[in-house]
Design an enzyme around this catalytic site. Structure first.
Site, PDB file in Angstrom:
ATOM      1  N   HIS A 225      74.516  31.225  48.995  1.00 33.01           N
ATOM      2  CA  HIS A 225      74.105  32.623  49.158  1.00 33.01           C
ATOM      3  C   HIS A 225      73.531  32.715  50.566  1.00 33.01           C
ATOM      4  O   HIS A 225      72.484  32.148  50.848  1.00 33.01           O
ATOM      5  CB  HIS A 225      73.059  32.935  48.083  1.00 33.01           C
ATOM      6  CG  HIS A 225      72.448  34.297  48.185  1.00 33.01           C
ATOM      7  ND1 HIS A 225      72.813  35.329  47.341  1.00 33.01           N
ATOM      8  CD2 HIS A 225      71.497  34.811  49.004  1.00 33.01           C
ATOM      9  CE1 HIS A 225      72.109  36.408  47.640  1.00 33.01           C
ATOM     10  NE2 HIS A 225      71.296  36.128  48.643  1.00 33.01           N
ATOM     11  N   CYS A 258      65.487  40.745  51.153  1.00 34.78           N
ATOM     12  CA  CYS A 258      64.497  40.427  50.132  1.00 34.78           C
ATOM     13  C   CYS A 258      63.197  41.140  50.476  1.00 34.78           C
ATOM     14  O   CYS A 258      62.667  40.957  51.564  1.00 34.78           O
ATOM     15  CB  CYS A 258      64.264  38.922  50.075  1.00 34.78           C
ATOM     16  SG  CYS A 258      62.911  38.464  48.982  1.00 34.78           S
TER      17      CYS A 258
END
Ligand code: ZN
Length: 328
Positions: A225, A258
């Site tokens: 990822h 994030c």
């Protein structure tokens, strides 16, 4: 590296056996985390259907997180219920704790995704507990999953976040990442992943850690990822490919970030990743032209959101038939 010579005959809805590399679209989860407004369920499902029709078969469709903390994913149950009905689609969802895992199981997702942050500080911000507590919780979730009847048991994708560095802590010791991955592997997940949550990774680091972890976890498939925060996303993807990694997370339009990692931005763009993999002769099952059509709809679905990616600006190379390489 595996390669194929006949992928020009590739049908759009490829069976998994006709795919060399899995492209996992995470735009509907990671990609929507930093969007400053709540995206409607209708838009999420339209995106999902359109991208699935372009041949993408694996999606992270939502996050089973507290609705109070992340109103963006308040419709996780509805999105999951629709996604699992779509043919030839593997619908995955993220769970940050046992409660989220229970909701994901209840919703019938095909893949339950659970990630532990190697960085104690990031883990505290993202999941409200330290790394060892997160590992303990994963063991409980796996015990719960194992006791389910086989027809109700989701596949489990277990990963380590901030595996290549952390904006809050800086360097993350590879030995710590390997310990965490090995400890999770012992619980029997179906697949695993290493995440460069904040875009700190560089290619030789990715190649080395992927090789080490693959040696540690044996036959468990490993994915990555990657975020393109510092422009190394695709270079890192290629390094992972060279190490033998066969699953890649990406987000259409390079969306993503994030909320608990300052400065984190964009996943590698799905369209750029597919282009690179196919150009290298690897079958993804994705029709790039159709994927780019979906990409062109994103600004309509997500107004005022910054999109990234090179291919959406330049288009794929326009080879004349005589010049077309065998693998293109
Ligand atoms: Zn991410």
């Amino acid at each position: 590296m595996k390669s194929s010579s006949n992928h020009s005959q590739q049908p759009v809805a490829a069976s998994p056996s006709a795919i060399d590399v899995v492209v996992r679209e995470v735009g509907l989860r990671d990609g929507l985390q930093l969007v400053p407004y709540t995206v409607s369920t209708e838009v999420k499902l339209a995106w999902l259907r359109a991208e699935a029709a372009a041949g993408v078969s694996h999606f992270e469709v939502s996050s089973f997180v507290s609705k109070r903390v992340m109103p963006q994913f308040a419709d996780a149950e509805i999105v999951a219920a629709e996604a699992i009905k779509m043919p030839q689609l593997n619908a995955g969802a993220l769970a940050l704790n046992g409660r989220g895992a229970e909701r994901a199981i209840e919703a019938g997702v095909h893949t339950l995704i659970y990630v532990i942050s190697a960085s104690q500080t990031h883990s505290g911000g993202n999941a409200g507990r330290d790394t060892d507590q997160a590992l303990g919780e994963f063991r409980q979730i796996m015990a719960r999953v194992r006791e389910l009847p086989s027809n109700e048991r989701p596949q489990v994708l277990a990963g380590v976040a901030t595996a290549f560095g952390c904006t809050l802590e800086g360097r993350i010791e590879p030995t710590r990442v390997r310990e965490l991955m090995s400890a999770m592997a012992e619980e029997g997940p179906d697949t695993m992943a290493l995440a460069d949550t904040v875009g700190y990774a560089h290619p030789s680091q990715v190649r080395q850690l992927c090789q080490q972890v693959m040696a540690d976890i044996g036959s468990l498939p490993l994915g990555v990822h990657l975020h393109d925060t510092r422009g190394l996303g695709l270079a890192n993807a290629y390094a992972a490919l060279e190490a033998g990694v066969t699953a890649f997370d990406s987000a259409l339009g390079g969306l993503g970030g994030c909320p608990f990692a300052p400065g984190a931005s964009g996943n590698i763009a799905t369209e750029d990743l597919v282009h690179m993999l196919e150009a290298e002769g690897l079958r993804t099952g994705v029709d790039l032209d159709r994927l780019l059509e979906v990409r062109r709809q994103l600004p309509e679905w997500l107004p005022d959101v910054e999109l990234r990616g090179a291919l959406a600006l330049a288009g794929p190379p326009d080879w004349s038939p005589a010049q077309r390489p065998a693998s293109a």
